[in-house]
Design a protein around this motif. Structure first.
Motif, PDB file in Angstrom:
ATOM      1  N   GLN A 152      58.571   7.484 -40.485  1.00  0.00           N
ATOM      2  CA  GLN A 152      59.556   7.676 -41.545  1.00  0.00           C
ATOM      3  C   GLN A 152      59.141   8.820 -42.469  1.00  0.00           C
ATOM      4  O   GLN A 152      59.999   9.564 -42.978  1.00  0.00           O
ATOM      5  CB  GLN A 152      59.730   6.391 -42.357  1.00  0.00           C
ATOM      6  CG  GLN A 152      60.458   5.283 -41.624  1.00  0.00           C
ATOM      7  CD  GLN A 152      60.966   4.207 -42.561  1.00  0.00           C
ATOM      8  OE1 GLN A 152      61.452   4.486 -43.656  1.00  0.00           O
ATOM      9  NE2 GLN A 152      60.868   2.956 -42.126  1.00  0.00           N
ATOM     10  N   GLY A 156      61.178  12.688 -42.001  1.00  0.00           N
ATOM     11  CA  GLY A 156      62.039  13.142 -43.081  1.00  0.00           C
ATOM     12  C   GLY A 156      62.919  12.114 -43.753  1.00  0.00           C
ATOM     13  O   GLY A 156      63.485  12.396 -44.821  1.00  0.00           O
ATOM     14  N   ILE A 157      63.051  10.903 -43.185  1.00  0.00           N
ATOM     15  CA  ILE A 157      63.997   9.964 -43.788  1.00  0.00           C
ATOM     16  C   ILE A 157      63.532   9.513 -45.167  1.00  0.00           C
ATOM     17  O   ILE A 157      64.355   9.237 -46.051  1.00  0.00           O
ATOM     18  CB  ILE A 157      64.240   8.749 -42.857  1.00  0.00           C
ATOM     19  CG1 ILE A 157      65.463   7.943 -43.323  1.00  0.00           C
ATOM     20  CG2 ILE A 157      63.021   7.854 -42.761  1.00  0.00           C
ATOM     21  CD1 ILE A 157      66.769   8.696 -43.248  1.00  0.00           C
ATOM     22  N   LEU A 160      64.833  11.468 -48.066  1.00  0.00           N
ATOM     23  CA  LEU A 160      66.248  11.266 -48.390  1.00  0.00           C
ATOM     24  C   LEU A 160      66.515   9.908 -49.025  1.00  0.00           C
ATOM     25  O   LEU A 160      67.641   9.657 -49.455  1.00  0.00           O
ATOM     26  CB  LEU A 160      67.092  11.381 -47.115  1.00  0.00           C
ATOM     27  CG  LEU A 160      66.969  12.681 -46.326  1.00  0.00           C
ATOM     28  CD1 LEU A 160      67.768  12.579 -45.032  1.00  0.00           C
ATOM     29  CD2 LEU A 160      67.446  13.864 -47.160  1.00  0.00           C
ATOM     30  N   GLN A 212      63.431   9.122 -34.880  1.00  0.00           N
ATOM     31  CA  GLN A 212      63.758   9.129 -36.305  1.00  0.00           C
ATOM     32  C   GLN A 212      64.432  10.438 -36.707  1.00  0.00           C
ATOM     33  O   GLN A 212      65.405  10.437 -37.471  1.00  0.00           O
ATOM     34  CB  GLN A 212      62.493   8.906 -37.139  1.00  0.00           C
ATOM     35  CG  GLN A 212      62.766   8.488 -38.565  1.00  0.00           C
ATOM     36  CD  GLN A 212      62.779   9.659 -39.538  1.00  0.00           C
ATOM     37  OE1 GLN A 212      61.796   9.931 -40.183  1.00  0.00           O
ATOM     38  NE2 GLN A 212      63.886  10.358 -39.669  1.00  0.00           N
ATOM     39  N   ILE A 213      63.955  11.552 -36.175  1.00  0.00           N
ATOM     40  CA  ILE A 213      64.612  12.831 -36.454  1.00  0.00           C
ATOM     41  C   ILE A 213      66.043  12.815 -35.926  1.00  0.00           C
ATOM     42  O   ILE A 213      66.965  13.323 -36.578  1.00  0.00           O
ATOM     43  CB  ILE A 213      63.802  13.986 -35.845  1.00  0.00           C
ATOM     44  CG1 ILE A 213      62.464  14.145 -36.592  1.00  0.00           C
ATOM     45  CG2 ILE A 213      64.589  15.294 -35.888  1.00  0.00           C
ATOM     46  CD1 ILE A 213      61.489  15.097 -35.926  1.00  0.00           C
ATOM     47  N   TRP A 215      68.135  10.414 -35.798  1.00  0.00           N
ATOM     48  CA  TRP A 215      69.096   9.727 -36.661  1.00  0.00           C
ATOM     49  C   TRP A 215      69.073  10.207 -38.117  1.00  0.00           C
ATOM     50  O   TRP A 215      69.578   9.528 -39.012  1.00  0.00           O
ATOM     51  CB  TRP A 215      69.016   8.199 -36.537  1.00  0.00           C
ATOM     52  CG  TRP A 215      67.711   7.513 -36.744  1.00  0.00           C
ATOM     53  CD1 TRP A 215      66.838   7.121 -35.779  1.00  0.00           C
ATOM     54  CD2 TRP A 215      67.159   7.069 -37.983  1.00  0.00           C
ATOM     55  NE1 TRP A 215      65.760   6.480 -36.334  1.00  0.00           N
ATOM     56  CE2 TRP A 215      65.937   6.427 -37.687  1.00  0.00           C
ATOM     57  CE3 TRP A 215      67.567   7.145 -39.318  1.00  0.00           C
ATOM     58  CZ2 TRP A 215      65.128   5.872 -38.670  1.00  0.00           C
ATOM     59  CZ3 TRP A 215      66.749   6.583 -40.295  1.00  0.00           C
ATOM     60  CH2 TRP A 215      65.552   5.967 -39.962  1.00  0.00           C
ATOM     61  N   LEU A 216      68.589  11.437 -38.325  1.00  0.00           N
ATOM     62  CA  LEU A 216      68.872  12.122 -39.595  1.00  0.00           C
ATOM     63  C   LEU A 216      70.340  12.542 -39.663  1.00  0.00           C
ATOM     64  O   LEU A 216      70.851  12.885 -40.733  1.00  0.00           O
ATOM     65  CB  LEU A 216      67.988  13.365 -39.749  1.00  0.00           C
ATOM     66  CG  LEU A 216      66.505  13.118 -40.000  1.00  0.00           C
ATOM     67  CD1 LEU A 216      65.745  14.442 -39.977  1.00  0.00           C
ATOM     68  CD2 LEU A 216      66.272  12.384 -41.316  1.00  0.00           C
ATOM     69  N   GLU A 219      72.732  14.475 -42.535  1.00  0.00           N
ATOM     70  CA  GLU A 219      71.822  15.106 -43.487  1.00  0.00           C
ATOM     71  C   GLU A 219      70.934  16.131 -42.786  1.00  0.00           C
ATOM     72  O   GLU A 219      70.666  17.212 -43.323  1.00  0.00           O
ATOM     73  CB  GLU A 219      70.967  14.046 -44.181  1.00  0.00           C
ATOM     74  CG  GLU A 219      71.719  13.215 -45.199  1.00  0.00           C
ATOM     75  CD  GLU A 219      72.116  14.035 -46.410  1.00  0.00           C
ATOM     76  OE1 GLU A 219      71.327  14.126 -47.374  1.00  0.00           O
ATOM     77  OE2 GLU A 219      73.229  14.608 -46.401  1.00  0.00           O
ATOM     78  N   GLY A 220      70.473  15.814 -41.577  1.00  0.00           N
ATOM     79  CA  GLY A 220      69.674  16.777 -40.829  1.00  0.00           C
ATOM     80  C   GLY A 220      70.462  18.018 -40.473  1.00  0.00           C
ATOM     81  O   GLY A 220      69.973  19.148 -40.610  1.00  0.00           O
ATOM     82  N   HIS A 223      71.061  20.277 -43.460  1.00  0.00           N
ATOM     83  CA  HIS A 223      69.913  21.163 -43.732  1.00  0.00           C
ATOM     84  C   HIS A 223      69.896  22.331 -42.756  1.00  0.00           C
ATOM     85  O   HIS A 223      69.679  23.486 -43.158  1.00  0.00           O
ATOM     86  CB  HIS A 223      68.606  20.388 -43.623  1.00  0.00           C
ATOM     87  CG  HIS A 223      67.406  21.277 -43.568  1.00  0.00           C
ATOM     88  ND1 HIS A 223      66.930  21.955 -44.673  1.00  0.00           N
ATOM     89  CD2 HIS A 223      66.616  21.648 -42.531  1.00  0.00           C
ATOM     90  CE1 HIS A 223      65.893  22.693 -44.331  1.00  0.00           C
ATOM     91  NE2 HIS A 223      65.681  22.522 -43.032  1.00  0.00           N
TER      92      HIS A 223
END
Length: 399
Positions: A152, A156-157, A160, A212-213, A215-216, A219-220, A223
């Motif tokens: 996490q 990156g989560i 956020l 995990q990346i 399911w950004l 928001e991912g 960016h």
């Protein structure tokens, strides 16, 4: 009763949460899952992750922690020490009968035992061999340990999640593990489909950080589109206003205004139709630009009203609204009962005669999920599985 994965056998060398989440789902769908547990540590680490634990009939603590039970129904527990030649032989015998092997050791961690993907696929090319690790089988971080918390943070989560002026915050459950287990399930099912069509097994490599990346999501991509860092919004939405929690006179509610017509109906409920006519707030881009000013007005109006008044008033106007429930309220709800999202599985060796678990969300019209085995005590199926292997060996044609 027909089950989606009837006949599929899964050799589960995984522990903790990501792998067990995957294999529990496969088990719910009808697969037979052999959960291999280390006798030297009395099984999966999560058996000791408590309290809470389930008590036995005598009131003493069992090895069924709530954490272990959340991801280990529909499995046979087999105590095998893979560090010994005898244990490695058992794993190879099971792999010869399996369709799927899943493990979550560090990359190359099973090579010294001859149980890595190259070794088992070389001996049993029909296998689907799934490896879960923190960072994957390649890359500069491949040897680093993988834990949900680290995923996490690295993925990156956490940057956020949390209040704008607060600390970065992890999600309240091990969501990187859980989502990795979900992606692993999808990968295994896709590989089985390929195997059924071609006869080829293969290696599925999945990482906590990669999943995990993935399911950004918005928001991912935001960016990547702008090149700018995204900011924590707390319970607000980065690109929709109002879409957040609001304090009521007696609790908190959620309001999710998805378009301008819903916003106009929301303003009608507040008794402020002028807020929908004001150019500063009339469109979602305008509301984003003037977020602080608008939310201060809305918050002052909402806090004077009860939760029930807000829920009733907005539902009548077809504005998306809902409560912020406690877990007690969740599992006591009629919706949970109707959807069978709380289940009880009988065990005559626990104090209450059953364990309570969260149900599977998949609803099939022809091949429903089944709950056949409650979470097992450590090693309770070892003898049965080893005896079955002996019978298989005896029945095999002799060279």
């Amino acid at each position: 009763m027909a089950r989606t994965l009837d006949g599929i056998k899964v050799l589960d060398l995984s522990r903790i949460l990501a792998g067990p989440t995957c294999t529990q789902l496969l088990g719910d769908l009808g697969a037979e899952v052999w959960k291999i547990e280390n006798p030297g540590s009395d099984g999966d680490d999560t058996r000791k992750w408590g309290p809470p634990f389930v008590d036995g009939p005598d009131g003493n603590r069992t090895d069924l922690s709530a954490y272990f039970m959340c991801a280990n129904r529909n499995k046979l527990s087999v105590g095998v020490d893979i560090a010994t030649p005898e244990g490695q032989a058992v794993i190879h015998q099971l792999a010869a009968q399996a369709d799927v092997v899943i493990e979550n050791f560090k990359p190359d961690g099973l090579k010294k035992y001859g149980l890595d993907h190259d070794s088992l696929l070389g001996a049993h090319p029909q296998l689907i061999y799934c490896s879960i690790s923190g960072y994957g089988q390649t890359g500069p971080n491949r040897s680093k340990p993988g834990y949900d918390l680290m995923a996490q943070g690295y993925g990156g989560i956490m940057s956020l999640t949390g209040e704008p002026q607060g600390r970065p915050m992890k999600v309240g459950v091990g969501i990187a593990d859980v989502m990795c287990g979900m992606y692993a399930t999808v990968g295994i099912l896709a590989a089985l489909r390929h195997r059924d069509a071609t006869g080829e097994g293969q290696h599925v490599d999945i990482a906590l950080v990669d999943s995990q990346i993935a399911w950004l999501i918005n928001e991912g991509v935001a960016h990547l589109t702008t090149g700018k860092e995204r900011k924590r919004q707390g319970n607000e939405h980065a690109t929709i206003v109002p879409y957040q929690t609001f304090e009521a006179a007696d609790g908190h509610v959620l309001v999710a205004v998805g378009n301008d017509s819903q916003y106009a109906r929301f303003c009608d409920y507040l008794g402020r139709p002028d807020l929908a006519e004001d150019p500063a707030f009339a469109t979602n881009p305008a509301r984003i630009e003037n977020r602080t000013k608008l939310l201060k007005i809305i918050e002052g109006l909402m806090v004077e009203r009860s939760m029930q008044d807000i829920l009733d008033g907005l539902e009548a106007r077809k504005v998306p609204v809902g409560p912020v429930n406690t877990l007690g309220q969740v599992f006591a709800s009629e919706q949970v009962a109707a959807r069978e999202m709380k289940i009880d599985m009988a065990r005559d060796d626990v104090r209450d005669g059953a364990v309570s678990l969260i149900g599977n969300p998949l609803k099939f019209s022809k091949t429903p999920v089944t709950y056949r085995r409650p979470p097992p005590h450590f090693g309770e199926d070892t003898d049965a599985v080893l005896e079955w292997l002996e019978q298989v060996a005896k029945a095999a044609p002799q060279p």
